[in-house]
Motif scaffolding. Sequence first.
Motif, PDB file in Angstrom:
ATOM      1  N   GLU A 177      38.236  49.877  49.680  1.00  0.00           N
ATOM      2  CA  GLU A 177      38.613  50.262  48.184  1.00  0.00           C
ATOM      3  C   GLU A 177      38.089  48.912  47.604  1.00  0.00           C
ATOM      4  OE1 GLU A 177      43.684  47.957  47.762  1.00  0.00           O
ATOM      5  OE2 GLU A 177      43.395  49.595  48.653  1.00  0.00           O
ATOM      6  N   VAL A 178      38.578  48.502  46.274  1.00  0.00           N
ATOM      7  CA  VAL A 178      37.295  47.398  45.056  1.00  0.00           C
ATOM      8  C   VAL A 178      38.613  47.067  44.302  1.00  0.00           C
ATOM      9  CG1 VAL A 178      35.929  46.512  43.683  1.00  0.00           C
ATOM     10  CG2 VAL A 178      34.718  49.090  44.869  1.00  0.00           C
ATOM     11  N   ARG A 179      38.939  45.458  45.032  1.00  0.00           N
ATOM     12  CA  ARG A 179      39.754  44.786  44.076  1.00  0.00           C
ATOM     13  C   ARG A 179      39.708  44.008  43.214  1.00  0.00           C
ATOM     14  NH1 ARG A 179      44.312  42.497  42.170  1.00  0.00           N
ATOM     15  NH2 ARG A 179      45.712  42.039  42.837  1.00  0.00           N
ATOM     16  N   ASP A 180      40.803  43.789  41.661  1.00  0.00           N
ATOM     17  CA  ASP A 180      39.880  43.228  41.152  1.00  0.00           C
ATOM     18  C   ASP A 180      40.869  42.811  40.381  1.00  0.00           C
ATOM     19  OD1 ASP A 180      39.999  43.969  38.453  1.00  0.00           O
ATOM     20  OD2 ASP A 180      38.545  45.524  38.661  1.00  0.00           O
ATOM     21  N   TRP A 181      40.938  41.378  39.768  1.00  0.00           N
ATOM     22  CA  TRP A 181      42.024  40.729  38.887  1.00  0.00           C
ATOM     23  C   TRP A 181      42.369  41.063  37.918  1.00  0.00           C
ATOM     24  CZ3 TRP A 181      40.217  39.865  43.741  1.00  0.00           C
ATOM     25  CH2 TRP A 181      41.556  39.923  44.818  1.00  0.00           C
ATOM     26  N   ALA A 182      41.471  41.786  36.958  1.00  0.00           N
ATOM     27  CA  ALA A 182      40.959  41.523  35.673  1.00  0.00           C
ATOM     28  C   ALA A 182      42.445  42.518  34.841  1.00  0.00           C
ATOM     29  CB  ALA A 182      39.331  42.599  35.220  1.00  0.00           C
ATOM     30  N   SER A 183      42.456  42.487  33.361  1.00  0.00           N
ATOM     31  CA  SER A 183      43.664  43.693  32.611  1.00  0.00           C
ATOM     32  C   SER A 183      42.431  44.427  32.526  1.00  0.00           C
ATOM     33  CB  SER A 183      43.593  42.891  31.672  1.00  0.00           C
ATOM     34  OG  SER A 183      42.854  43.056  30.778  1.00  0.00           O
ATOM     35  N   GLY A 184      43.313  45.704  31.919  1.00  0.00           N
ATOM     36  CA  GLY A 184      42.469  47.417  31.823  1.00  0.00           C
ATOM     37  C   GLY A 184      42.650  48.483  32.968  1.00  0.00           C
ATOM     38  N   VAL A 224      31.011  44.248  35.628  1.00  0.00           N
ATOM     39  CA  VAL A 224      30.608  44.281  34.082  1.00  0.00           C
ATOM     40  C   VAL A 224      31.167  44.212  33.101  1.00  0.00           C
ATOM     41  CG1 VAL A 224      28.856  45.951  32.411  1.00  0.00           C
ATOM     42  CG2 VAL A 224      28.220  44.706  35.146  1.00  0.00           C
ATOM     43  N   HIS A 225      33.095  45.053  33.320  1.00  0.00           N
ATOM     44  CA  HIS A 225      33.690  45.874  32.559  1.00  0.00           C
ATOM     45  C   HIS A 225      34.839  44.753  32.386  1.00  0.00           C
ATOM     46  CE1 HIS A 225      30.623  48.793  30.768  1.00  0.00           C
ATOM     47  NE2 HIS A 225      30.533  49.255  31.896  1.00  0.00           N
ATOM     48  N   GLY A 226      34.765  44.202  33.752  1.00  0.00           N
ATOM     49  CA  GLY A 226      36.477  43.632  33.938  1.00  0.00           C
ATOM     50  C   GLY A 226      36.384  42.355  32.889  1.00  0.00           C
ATOM     51  N   ARG A 227      38.349  42.054  32.324  1.00  0.00           N
ATOM     52  CA  ARG A 227      38.512  40.703  31.360  1.00  0.00           C
ATOM     53  C   ARG A 227      38.482  39.621  32.504  1.00  0.00           C
ATOM     54  NH1 ARG A 227      39.010  44.327  27.426  1.00  0.00           N
ATOM     55  NH2 ARG A 227      36.725  44.751  26.098  1.00  0.00           N
ATOM     56  N   ALA A 228      38.500  39.128  33.293  1.00  0.00           N
ATOM     57  CA  ALA A 228      39.392  38.176  34.508  1.00  0.00           C
ATOM     58  C   ALA A 228      39.126  36.832  34.037  1.00  0.00           C
ATOM     59  CB  ALA A 228      38.767  38.874  35.767  1.00  0.00           C
ATOM     60  N   ALA A 229      39.570  35.841  34.763  1.00  0.00           N
ATOM     61  CA  ALA A 229      39.362  34.701  34.568  1.00  0.00           C
ATOM     62  C   ALA A 229      37.887  33.792  34.858  1.00  0.00           C
ATOM     63  CB  ALA A 229      40.639  33.864  35.107  1.00  0.00           C
ATOM     64  N   LYS A 230      37.410  32.887  34.010  1.00  0.00           N
ATOM     65  CA  LYS A 230      35.988  32.680  34.745  1.00  0.00           C
ATOM     66  C   LYS A 230      36.368  32.387  36.259  1.00  0.00           C
ATOM     67  CE  LYS A 230      32.335  29.457  33.688  1.00  0.00           C
ATOM     68  NZ  LYS A 230      31.776  28.919  32.783  1.00  0.00           N
ATOM     69  N   MET A 287      27.194  54.059  47.166  1.00  0.00           N
ATOM     70  CA  MET A 287      26.694  54.535  45.602  1.00  0.00           C
ATOM     71  C   MET A 287      27.742  54.449  44.941  1.00  0.00           C
ATOM     72  SD  MET A 287      25.068  55.761  42.744  1.00  0.00           S
ATOM     73  CE  MET A 287      24.202  56.068  42.969  1.00  0.00           C
ATOM     74  N   ALA A 288      28.600  54.757  45.165  1.00  0.00           N
ATOM     75  CA  ALA A 288      30.417  54.820  44.918  1.00  0.00           C
ATOM     76  C   ALA A 288      30.829  52.996  44.858  1.00  0.00           C
ATOM     77  CB  ALA A 288      31.433  55.198  46.096  1.00  0.00           C
ATOM     78  N   VAL A 289      30.200  52.341  46.147  1.00  0.00           N
ATOM     79  CA  VAL A 289      30.612  50.663  46.103  1.00  0.00           C
ATOM     80  C   VAL A 289      29.711  49.743  44.587  1.00  0.00           C
ATOM     81  CG1 VAL A 289      30.416  48.655  46.952  1.00  0.00           C
ATOM     82  CG2 VAL A 289      31.317  50.748  48.317  1.00  0.00           C
ATOM     83  N   SER A 290      29.014  50.148  45.151  1.00  0.00           N
ATOM     84  CA  SER A 290      28.103  49.931  43.520  1.00  0.00           C
ATOM     85  C   SER A 290      28.279  49.820  42.324  1.00  0.00           C
ATOM     86  CB  SER A 290      26.380  50.676  43.165  1.00  0.00           C
ATOM     87  OG  SER A 290      25.882  49.928  42.587  1.00  0.00           O
ATOM     88  N   GLU A 291      28.649  51.538  41.776  1.00  0.00           N
ATOM     89  CA  GLU A 291      29.573  52.375  40.773  1.00  0.00           C
ATOM     90  C   GLU A 291      31.326  51.190  40.753  1.00  0.00           C
ATOM     91  OE1 GLU A 291      28.293  53.367  38.314  1.00  0.00           O
ATOM     92  OE2 GLU A 291      26.856  54.742  38.863  1.00  0.00           O
ATOM     93  N   LEU A 292      31.858  50.962  41.841  1.00  0.00           N
ATOM     94  CA  LEU A 292      32.889  50.094  41.903  1.00  0.00           C
ATOM     95  C   LEU A 292      33.160  48.729  41.644  1.00  0.00           C
ATOM     96  CD1 LEU A 292      35.824  52.541  43.638  1.00  0.00           C
ATOM     97  CD2 LEU A 292      35.181  52.766  41.594  1.00  0.00           C
ATOM     98  N   VAL A 293      31.769  48.346  42.341  1.00  0.00           N
ATOM     99  CA  VAL A 293      31.780  46.608  41.838  1.00  0.00           C
ATOM    100  C   VAL A 293      30.704  46.015  39.928  1.00  0.00           C
ATOM    101  CG1 VAL A 293      29.830  44.507  42.215  1.00  0.00           C
ATOM    102  CG2 VAL A 293      31.809  46.500  44.180  1.00  0.00           C
TER     103      VAL A 293
END
Length: 146
Positions: A78-85, A54-60, A43-49
């Motif tokens: 740890e869920v890592r993304d390269w999106a702003s915000g 869906v909500h991260g604004r990152a490069a295509k 559940m936690a991984v699902s929510e963070l991914v």
Amino acid sequence: MTIQRTKLTQYRRYRPAVAIARTHARELAEKWELLEVCDSLEMAVSELVTNAVVHGRAAKGSRVTVTYRLDEDRLRAEVRDWASGMPRINRQSARGVYATGGRGLQVVAAITDRWGVIPRVIGKSVWFEFKRNSAPTDAAFDGEAS
């Protein structure tokens, strides 16, 4: 604290990655014999991914990375993304009690032992931990909430 096991998985930033990450989390918990946290990990991984995709604004073409670390007394993901915000807990949804979204971080806070956000030069990492062989206790937040 000696790390016993580590697993890193990357996903494309698109909606089907959420189901794939959820399946991988369950399979990993079963493989590492962490049945006591299997459902909560999934559940936690699902929510963070979902948040990253869906909500991260990152490069295509950007990716989302999930890293799992198991040591003697805890499992950390740890869920890592390269999106702003930066993610924030929504205390009350603007759409009311019948809203179908906006509660992901509340869920993560409720089902994990600890969680937090690490700002990066580009993007961020949202992490959570489960103590080994224990049920979640009062969730601790190491970050800024509003």
